[in-house]
Structure formats: structure tokens, C-alpha cells
Design a protein around this motif. Structure first.
Motif, PDB file in Angstrom:
ATOM      1  N   ALA A  56       0.842  -1.207   0.000  1.00 20.90           N
ATOM      2  CA  ALA A  56       0.000   0.000   0.000  1.00 20.90           C
ATOM      3  C   ALA A  56       0.875   1.254   0.000  1.00 20.90           C
ATOM      4  N   ALA A  57       1.958   1.242   0.772  1.00 17.90           N
ATOM      5  CA  ALA A  57       2.856   2.412   0.833  1.00 17.90           C
ATOM      6  C   ALA A  57       3.488   2.650  -0.527  1.00 17.90           C
ATOM      7  N   ALA A  58       3.845   1.583  -1.228  1.00 15.91           N
ATOM      8  CA  ALA A  58       4.449   1.724  -2.554  1.00 15.91           C
ATOM      9  C   ALA A  58       3.440   2.344  -3.522  1.00 15.91           C
ATOM     10  N   ARG A  59       2.208   1.876  -3.441  1.00 18.99           N
ATOM     11  CA  ARG A  59       1.158   2.389  -4.327  1.00 18.99           C
ATOM     12  C   ARG A  59       0.817   3.843  -4.000  1.00 18.99           C
ATOM     13  N   ASP A  60       0.608   4.124  -2.733  1.00 18.53           N
ATOM     14  CA  ASP A  60       0.144   5.463  -2.321  1.00 18.53           C
ATOM     15  C   ASP A  60       1.168   6.556  -2.577  1.00 18.53           C
ATOM     16  N   ASN A  61       2.443   6.194  -2.600  1.00 18.19           N
ATOM     17  CA  ASN A  61       3.483   7.223  -2.691  1.00 18.19           C
ATOM     18  C   ASN A  61       4.223   7.203  -4.028  1.00 18.19           C
ATOM     19  N   SER A  62       3.599   6.604  -5.051  1.00 17.91           N
ATOM     20  CA  SER A  62       4.198   6.543  -6.403  1.00 17.91           C
ATOM     21  C   SER A  62       5.652   6.109  -6.337  1.00 17.91           C
ATOM     22  N   ILE A  63       5.890   4.983  -5.685  1.00 17.21           N
ATOM     23  CA  ILE A  63       7.253   4.502  -5.472  1.00 17.21           C
ATOM     24  C   ILE A  63       7.788   3.839  -6.735  1.00 17.21           C
ATOM     25  N   ASP A  64       9.030   4.195  -7.097  1.00 18.56           N
ATOM     26  CA  ASP A  64       9.677   3.622  -8.278  1.00 18.56           C
ATOM     27  C   ASP A  64      10.553   2.436  -7.933  1.00 18.56           C
ATOM     28  N   PHE A  65      11.023   2.379  -6.673  1.00 19.14           N
ATOM     29  CA  PHE A  65      11.978   1.321  -6.322  1.00 19.14           C
ATOM     30  C   PHE A  65      11.924   1.097  -4.810  1.00 19.14           C
ATOM     31  N   VAL A  66      11.934  -0.183  -4.405  1.00 21.65           N
ATOM     32  CA  VAL A  66      11.845  -0.508  -2.983  1.00 21.65           C
ATOM     33  C   VAL A  66      13.109  -1.253  -2.543  1.00 21.65           C
ATOM     34  N   VAL A  67      13.648  -0.860  -1.403  1.00 19.94           N
ATOM     35  CA  VAL A  67      14.780  -1.571  -0.805  1.00 19.94           C
ATOM     36  C   VAL A  67      14.264  -2.251   0.460  1.00 19.94           C
ATOM     37  N   VAL A  68      14.267  -3.580   0.479  1.00 23.09           N
ATOM     38  CA  VAL A  68      13.833  -4.303   1.674  1.00 23.09           C
ATOM     39  C   VAL A  68      15.104  -4.701   2.427  1.00 23.09           C
ATOM     40  N   ALA A  69      15.329  -4.059   3.574  1.00 27.55           N
ATOM     41  CA  ALA A  69      16.615  -4.236   4.253  1.00 27.55           C
ATOM     42  C   ALA A  69      16.639  -5.343   5.317  1.00 27.55           C
ATOM     43  N   PRO A  70      15.626  -5.509   6.179  1.00 26.05           N
ATOM     44  CA  PRO A  70      15.763  -6.500   7.258  1.00 26.05           C
ATOM     45  C   PRO A  70      15.483  -7.940   6.821  1.00 26.05           C
ATOM     46  N   ASP A  71      15.975  -8.873   7.640  1.00 20.82           N
ATOM     47  CA  ASP A  71      15.824 -10.291   7.303  1.00 20.82           C
ATOM     48  C   ASP A  71      14.375 -10.783   7.346  1.00 20.82           C
ATOM     49  N   ASP A  72      13.629 -10.397   8.380  1.00 22.71           N
ATOM     50  CA  ASP A  72      12.305 -11.047   8.515  1.00 22.71           C
ATOM     51  C   ASP A  72      11.335 -10.771   7.361  1.00 22.71           C
ATOM     52  N   PRO A  73      11.188  -9.498   6.879  1.00 25.07           N
ATOM     53  CA  PRO A  73      10.292  -9.341   5.730  1.00 25.07           C
ATOM     54  C   PRO A  73      10.800 -10.073   4.481  1.00 25.07           C
ATOM     55  N   ARG A 280      36.176 -20.501   6.205  1.00 25.36           N
ATOM     56  CA  ARG A 280      34.962 -21.313   6.336  1.00 25.36           C
ATOM     57  C   ARG A 280      33.765 -20.380   6.480  1.00 25.36           C
ATOM     58  N   VAL A 281      32.622 -20.795   5.934  1.00 27.31           N
ATOM     59  CA  VAL A 281      31.400 -20.001   6.111  1.00 27.31           C
ATOM     60  C   VAL A 281      30.807 -20.327   7.474  1.00 27.31           C
ATOM     61  N   ILE A 282      30.624 -19.296   8.298  1.00 28.58           N
ATOM     62  CA  ILE A 282      29.950 -19.460   9.591  1.00 28.58           C
ATOM     63  C   ILE A 282      28.452 -19.247   9.399  1.00 28.58           C
ATOM     64  N   GLU A 283      28.108 -18.263   8.594  1.00 30.31           N
ATOM     65  CA  GLU A 283      26.689 -18.019   8.314  1.00 30.31           C
ATOM     66  C   GLU A 283      26.542 -17.191   7.051  1.00 30.31           C
ATOM     67  N   TYR A 284      25.363 -17.337   6.440  1.00 29.11           N
ATOM     68  CA  TYR A 284      24.959 -16.431   5.368  1.00 29.11           C
ATOM     69  C   TYR A 284      23.848 -15.557   5.924  1.00 29.11           C
ATOM     70  N   ASN A 285      23.845 -14.275   5.554  1.00 36.74           N
ATOM     71  CA  ASN A 285      22.684 -13.438   5.809  1.00 36.74           C
ATOM     72  C   ASN A 285      22.178 -12.934   4.461  1.00 36.74           C
ATOM     73  N   CYS A 286      20.870 -12.782   4.344  1.00 36.65           N
ATOM     74  CA  CYS A 286      20.267 -12.450   3.047  1.00 36.65           C
ATOM     75  C   CYS A 286      20.113 -10.946   2.881  1.00 36.65           C
ATOM     76  N   ARG A 287      20.972 -10.167   3.548  1.00 32.67           N
ATOM     77  CA  ARG A 287      20.746  -8.716   3.695  1.00 32.67           C
ATOM     78  C   ARG A 287      22.047  -8.045   4.139  1.00 32.67           C
ATOM     79  N   PHE A 288      22.014  -6.724   4.143  1.00 28.49           N
ATOM     80  CA  PHE A 288      23.129  -5.951   4.697  1.00 28.49           C
ATOM     81  C   PHE A 288      23.250  -6.242   6.194  1.00 28.49           C
ATOM     82  N   GLY A 289      24.462  -6.235   6.714  1.00 27.20           N
ATOM     83  CA  GLY A 289      24.678  -6.431   8.149  1.00 27.20           C
ATOM     84  C   GLY A 289      24.489  -5.119   8.901  1.00 27.20           C
ATOM     85  N   ASP A 290      24.180  -5.243  10.163  1.00 24.86           N
ATOM     86  CA  ASP A 290      24.023  -4.076  11.032  1.00 24.86           C
ATOM     87  C   ASP A 290      24.853  -4.365  12.277  1.00 24.86           C
TER      88      ASP A 290
END
Ligand code: AMP
Ligand code: GLY
Length: 425
Positions: A56-73, A280-290
Motif C-alpha cells: 500500500a505504501a508503494a502504491r500510495d506514494n508513487s514509489i519507483d523502487f523498494v529496498v527491503v533491508a531487514p531479514d524477517d520481511p 569457512r562459512v559461519i553463516e549467510y545473511n540475506c541482507r546488509f549487516g548491522d
């Protein structure tokens, strides 16, 4: 262009500040954002995991591009939902975000494709897991399969601790349903390195390496936190090791995800341990680290928007990704008591900043024009300088000009990195 950034922490503040450097950016919205991010973006409030609200936020604000940063969404499939409505996104789809969402998945992927990682066993049955820890080598590492706010890992020195860890995750659901499946793995030792990378599913471009400091107190004492500070680059990560990681870890991972029908587009974070036997890989994260992002992005010289658009379009190979040769340090200011109980609503006083200083707000609200603390990790004081000692000095000088009651920070961010530099000489 109008951009929507999902999330509301220091990492998102760093992403927003960097995106704003591109003249094509008109408006930036943040969902939810926070009281400090409000200085740089229009904050929509709400929840970062609310997929209908994001659409809804993307639609209401004429968004051209979305960055989804956190892991859970990401793990919940927010990118899939936005793309289905025609909004281009930076971030992996649900079937690729599983690389962080399930440790059992990522471990099986590494085993199948020969990507170096700690030896492991996966358990869904409590009695089998308990039998296993009676005979496994010690120390051993017990991990909840799913997302657990970065806390689902217990390092066990004794059998008693291992038994308790298994029971607390599988029976007591210490980390909720994340612990229905556990991974028990070999304990590795060596310096840790975070390498964030941009990938469009074909091409992978590592960013400058960094080092996190996860424990709450100086000398790596105290409880595990979301991260108390970072430096970049990580001096343990030499160009030889980088080349080895590209050949044995980064490219094989991108190819493996593609071969599995789960092409990964976005930021793939490699949590690495440099063992005596190699990385060795300890973990993968699907996002930028914080808070890795808070030291990596200030060193990025190319346009973050341009790179993110290229990742989304699949044209990363033709896009410039250039990092400065300088160094960066970020010191987290937290509220006393974090990561346990802490006070909120304490007024924050921010100083004026110079060009190579950044303040990234992680946990604050705005009330009657005043900035008040609202989280445990309140903000990051970050600085860029010619070398690491100078960057550390500058970040602490900035941190010391910021005030809220009961603020605390680790005083040794970057000291291990400096020692590594000394040893190299
Ligand atoms: P994670 O939540 O996967 O980032 O793990 C948290 C921390 O636990 C890592 O940063 C490491 O310090 C430690 N850790 C995880 N797996 C292992 C392992 N196999 N051996 C030693 N330490 C580990
Ligand atoms: N700083 C570690 C993480 O973002 O997972």
C-alpha cells in the motif's frame, strides 16, 4: 525517483543517507523509519514485516523502487509480494532468502556444493540430538534453525551445557519455533570477517570487508548483542584470502543458488571464519549487516542507487562498484543495561558533524521536536579517515560529543584489528 526503504534501524539510516547522494532521488520514504531517520526520509511508521502495508505504501506514494533491508520481511516474502504488484525491488525473493531463514537449508547447500563450512548434523528429534551431544567433540555449537534475532547460537564447552542448549531450543523453545530444528556443528577458531556482496544472481561483487564486535563489553566479554561496533576494512582479510573466498565460497554460492532455482538478488552477507585450514562459512545473511553497513557504505564511492537498480535488472556486470582506500569505524552508543533491560525516552543531544563523520540513528523517537531514545542500541557514531587508527580516533571523538543519560559504548572497537595490523608488519 521515489524510493521506499523497509526497516528502521542504523543500517537503514546508512542506506538512506547513501541513496540520497544520487541526484535522481526525489523522495525517500521509510517504513517504519525512526525519529532520527526522519531527518533524511519521510517515515511512515508501522511494522517492517507488514507486507500489505508495504504494498500500500508503494502504491500510495508513487514509489519507483523498494529496498527491503531487514531479514524477517525478506524471509516472509515481501519482495515477491511487491514484485507481483509491479514494484521493482532490491532484496532476494522468499525462496532465496531461505539461505538465512534456515540454517539447515544453508548447511545442506554448502555440503551439496562443496562450500567450506563447519561439519554438522541436523536434528528434528530431541532424543537423537541428545544422544549426539553425548559423543560429539567439545566444545560444540548448537544453533536454532530459523531466525532468532542473531541470538540462536549457543557455544557449549561441556556435555551438560550442550544437553541444556538442545533441551532449551527443542523442548523449551527458547527461540520459539526457530528451534524446532537444530543444527549441531563443529567448533571452529580463527578471526571472523564479514563480507557483504552485491549480486544479481549471476555476478557477485564483494564490498569492502569489515569486522563486527558482537559482545556487549570490552575485551569481548558480556552478552551477545546485535553488534557494538565495526571497522572496515578488516585487516585479517588479505587480497590472497579474498581471492580464495571468491573462488571457493562466493562464486560457488551464487552458482549453487541459481542451480537450485533460487537465484539470489540483493546483498548476500558472508560471515566467514579464517581457520588454520582456510576460510569457512559461519553463516549467510540475506541482507546488509548491522552495524557493518555503517562502515561499508561510507566507503562506497559509486552510486548505491545505480548499483541497486543494476542488481534488480540483472546488469551488475556492467556497473561500476568502487570503494575508497580509506578506513571507517562505527561505535555504537547503547543505553545502559542493553542487551537486557534498559531505560527509554532519554533526550539525545546531537552535535554538528563534519564531512567524514556520520551519525546513524538506530533506536529513537521524536516527541515535540525532541529526539528521545527508544531502543537498546540507540545510534552509531561513524567516521572515515586515511587509516584505521585515525578512523577509530575520529569515531570515538564523535561519540564523545553525543549525549544521552546512561549512554555506554565499548571503548575497544577496532583494537583487535589494530593488533592484526601490527602483527602484519
Ligand atoms: P551467528 O548467529 O551464526 O552469527 O553466530 C554467532 C557467533 O557464534 C558467530 O559470530 C561466531 O562467533 C560464533 N559461531 C557460530 N558458529 C560457530 C562455529 N561453528 N565455531 C565457532 N564459533 C561459531
Ligand atoms: N552484524 C551481524 C548481522 O548483521 O547479522
Amino acid at each position: 525517483m521515489n524510493i521506499l526503504v523497509i526497516g528502521g534501524g542504523g543500517r537503514e539510516h546508512a542506506i538512506i543517507q547513501k541513496l540520497k547522494e544520487d541526484p535522481r532521488v526525489e523522495k525517500i520514504f521509510a517504513l517504519p523509519g525512526n525519529g532520527g531517520i526522519a531527518a533524511d526520509a519521510i517515515c511512515l511508521g508501522g511494522s517492517a514485516v507488514d507486507i500489505p502495508a508495504a504494498v500500500a505504501a508503494a502504491r500510495d506514494n508513487s514509489i519507483d523502487f523498494v529496498v527491503v533491508a531487514p531479514d524477517d520481511p525478506l524471509v516472509l516474502g515481501m519482495v515477491d509480494a511487491l514484485e507481483a504488484e509491479g514494484f521493482p525491488c532490491f532484496g532476494p525473493r522468499k525462496n532465496a532468502a531461505v539461505i538465512e531463514g534456515s540454517k539447515a537449508f544453508s548447511k545442506d547447500l554448502m555440503k551439496k556444493y562443496g562450500i567450506p563450512t563447519a561439519a554438522y548434523e541436523t536434528f528434528t528429534d530431541l532424543s537423537r540430538a541428545l544422544a549426539y551431544v553425548e559423543a560429539c567433540p567439545l566444545p560444540t555449537v548448537v544453533k536454532a534453525d530459523g531466525l532468532a534475532l542473531g541470538k540462536g547460537v549457543l557455544i557449549c564447552e561441556t556435555r551438560k551445557e550442550a544437553r541444556e542448549a538442545v533441551r532449551s531450543m527443542m523442548e523449551g523453545r527458547l527461540f520459539g519455533d526457530s528451534g524446532a530444528t537444530v543444527v549441531i556443528e563443529e567448533f571452529l577458531t580463527g578471526p571472523e570477517v564479514s563480507v557483504l556482496s552485491f549480486t544479481d544472481g549471476e555476478t557477485v561483487v564483494p564490498m569492502v570487508s569489515s569486522m563486527d564486535h558482537k559482545r556487549a563489553l570490552d575485551g569481548d566479554q558480556g552478552l551477545n548483542t546485535g553488534g557494538m561496533g565495526t571497522v572496515a576494512p578488516n585487516p585479517y582479510y588479505t587480497s590472497e584470502i579474498a581471492a580464495e573466498c571468491m573462488e571457493k565460497i562466493f562464486l560457488p554460492t551464487i552458482r549453487a543458488m541459481k542451480a537450485e532455482g533460487r537465484p539470489f538478488k540483493g546483498c548476500l552477507y558472508f560471515g566467514l571464519m579464517l581457520t588454520a585450514e582456510g576460510p569457512r562459512v559461519i553463516e549467510y545473511n540475506c541482507r546488509f549487516g548491522d552495524p557493518e553497513t555503517q562502515v561499508v557504505l561510507p566507503l562506497l564511492e559509486s552510486s548505491l542507487l545505480e548499483i541497486m537498480l543494476a542488481v534488480s535488472k540483472g546488469t551488475l556486470a556492467e556497473t561500476e562498484v568502487k570503494f575508497s582506500q580509506k578506513s571507517a569505524c562505527c561505535v555504537i552508543l547503547a543505553s545502559r543495561g542493553y542487551p537486557q533491560k534498559y531505560d527509554k525516552d532519554l533526550p539525545i543531544t546531537l552535535p554538528a558533524t563534519e564531512a567524514d563523520e556520520r551519525i546513524y540513528i538506530a533506536g529513537a523517537t521524536e516527541k515535540d521536536g525532541k529526539l528521545l531514545t527508544s531502543g537498546g542500541r540507540v545510534l552509531g557514531a561513524a567516521a572515515v579517515a586515511e587509516d584505521l587508527p585515525a578512523a577509530i580516533g575520529k569515531a570515538y571523538a564523535l561519540a564523545d560529543r553525543i549525549h544521552f543519560d546512561n549512554a555506554f559504548c565499548r571503548r575497544d572497537i577496532g583494537q583487535r584489528a589494530l593488533k592484526a595490523l601490527e602483527e602484519k608488519k
